[in-house]
Design a protein around this motif. Sequence first.
Motif, mmCIF file in Angstrom:
data_model
loop_
_atom_site.group_PDB
_atom_site.id
_atom_site.type_symbol
_atom_site.label_atom_id
_atom_site.label_comp_id
_atom_site.label_asym_id
_atom_site.label_seq_id
_atom_site.Cartn_x
_atom_site.Cartn_y
_atom_site.Cartn_z
ATOM 1 N N ALA A 117 84.607 114.915 6.142
ATOM 2 C CA ALA A 117 85.421 115.445 7.192
ATOM 3 C C ALA A 117 86.077 115.062 7.697
ATOM 4 C CB ALA A 117 84.272 117.092 8.274
ATOM 5 N N GLY A 126 85.248 122.899 13.147
ATOM 6 C CA GLY A 126 84.457 123.993 12.439
ATOM 7 C C GLY A 126 83.566 124.119 11.407
ATOM 8 N N PHE A 127 83.466 121.919 11.832
ATOM 9 C CA PHE A 127 82.584 121.671 10.998
ATOM 10 C C PHE A 127 81.288 121.811 11.073
ATOM 11 C CE2 PHE A 127 79.632 118.772 9.866
ATOM 12 C CZ PHE A 127 79.885 117.557 8.668
ATOM 13 N N TRP A 128 80.265 122.219 12.258
ATOM 14 C CA TRP A 128 79.042 122.431 13.249
ATOM 15 C C TRP A 128 78.866 124.104 12.489
ATOM 16 C CZ3 TRP A 128 76.728 118.589 12.723
ATOM 17 C CH2 TRP A 128 77.174 116.748 13.088
ATOM 18 N N HIS A 130 79.983 126.302 10.402
ATOM 19 C CA HIS A 130 81.126 126.551 9.195
ATOM 20 C C HIS A 130 79.438 128.018 8.825
ATOM 21 C CE1 HIS A 130 82.321 126.759 5.232
ATOM 22 N NE2 HIS A 130 83.529 126.744 5.634
ATOM 23 N N GLU A 132 78.224 127.592 5.938
ATOM 24 C CA GLU A 132 77.912 126.860 4.854
ATOM 25 C C GLU A 132 77.493 125.240 5.541
ATOM 26 O OE1 GLU A 132 79.166 127.393 1.146
ATOM 27 O OE2 GLU A 132 77.571 129.139 0.762
ATOM 28 N N GLY A 133 77.777 125.634 7.210
ATOM 29 C CA GLY A 133 77.030 123.895 7.937
ATOM 30 C C GLY A 133 76.128 122.941 7.169
ATOM 31 N N ILE A 151 79.598 121.922 1.755
ATOM 32 C CA ILE A 151 79.147 121.489 3.276
ATOM 33 C C ILE A 151 80.157 122.121 3.831
ATOM 34 C CG2 ILE A 151 78.285 120.476 4.634
ATOM 35 C CD1 ILE A 151 76.327 118.893 2.878
ATOM 36 N N SER A 152 80.469 123.179 4.156
ATOM 37 C CA SER A 152 81.271 123.183 4.730
ATOM 38 C C SER A 152 83.092 123.406 4.629
ATOM 39 C CB SER A 152 81.611 122.615 6.672
ATOM 40 O OG SER A 152 80.736 122.005 7.132
#
Length: 494
Positions: A117, A126-128, A130, A132-133, A151-152
Amino acid sequence: MQAWFNGQRSPTLQGRYSAQHNAFGVLRLAMACGVIVAHAGPLGFGQSNVGAATFGRQSDLGTLCLYGFFLISGYLITDSALRSTLRQYIRARLLRVFPGLWACLLVTAFVFAPLAALYENGNLDGFWGHPEGPFDYVLTNFVASMEQFPISGLLADTPYGQLVGGPSAFDGSLWTLRYDLAFYGIVGILVVTSVLRRAPRAVLVLTAGSYALILADFFAAPTWSSRPPQHGAIGPFPLIGAFAADWTLMLGFLFLLGAAARLYAHRIPVNRELAVLAGVVLVGSLWLGGFFAVGLPAFAYLVLFAAVALPKRLSTISRRHDYTYGIYIYGFPVQQLIALFGGARFGMVGYIVLSLLGALLFAMVSWHLVERPALDFKTGSGRARHRTTRRAANLGTLPIPGPAIGTDTASRPDPAGTGPRRAGARHSRSTKIEQPATTARRRVPQSYAEALPFLDLPERAKRETLSVPAKKPTSHARSGRARHAQPAPTTPPG
């Protein structure tokens, strides 16, 4: 020729197999590396798996290694089940698979994914959160269902991401674990029902039935080199999800073939002539077609032959430190990150070398910090094992009584104090001779295991795993919403 098949003049698999001296470990290690080499094409360069064109599109290097994994697994898991109670068997299987898997999921979600990321976006915005985080990735795949691969939304710009047209899998190789667990469960059922010990022919019937289904698909195909049809999905089942029918049949056949080989090892002749014949059949089927009809059994025989025919010095590889599982589960994400960071600029060979070294590094950490400590609980806690080892070391220095050995003749107990009798003396009181008792020398054992040989427990065989499907049956995730399956480098039959 008849002697080859009845085993009367040829050594059998049972006669040549040794639990301490076999090449299963080095074969599994080579197959794990073979999967990484095969994945270098799609993950590093957006091409097909290495070997796909060479093998007439019937298979590829990674898929062959996967077949070998399941064949060896069937042999070793059946051997372990025959020597264990159901409780020991279940505990051994769970400890071998899940601790390493859980550590890999955490490292992938909270180390690899954040690095990706930061490299792609420059931040973690927005990574955590998401849909589908990383947290969702770990929880969804906690029991090896592998319902979520991306992932994300990351890795869309990698060669493999461009090949599939969107966010790509972080660890696509884990798709095979559900099949492993399912086959382990089948062996557990055979243990409970005593089929393995009392009715091994049932395993032979299952093996023959699965092979008959493969032959039916082969003869129904338009050409000899056509892949078997997919046949849809089996399931989904609670927790573990759905299974692709074609992969279940193919991998199940190899697993059952390995189990049958263990149960009937005393009937399987093993010699160079049959190995050469199997090699010719395998190469011919990959070149001309017919791999799924005759190539698979020939490949299985070559693997079993290599396991007992390779030099014994190779048996030491992976016996003490088994990095196979770690190489397999960490190879895919390591290759994805190397590709993301531009590792393809070093060419195919350079990319493969970097991938192998990176996977080996994480495999070593996984083995020494996670897998090996977890395996200590197969026979007790690590602390208990340490106490036993320390006690054995201490007792090894104590003078444990051994067999009494006299200087000239063995001394015998003389409660009456009469001393030894002369040879040929009559049994009368007049023939007693007063002599000092001979002092006996006692041999002190060199070790505690020598004094108590029943503590010398046999070494148990070890496990492992495996490539990525092109298509995976759609199943519902833990939260109830549909997960999109991620195409993977290894193209399934059909």
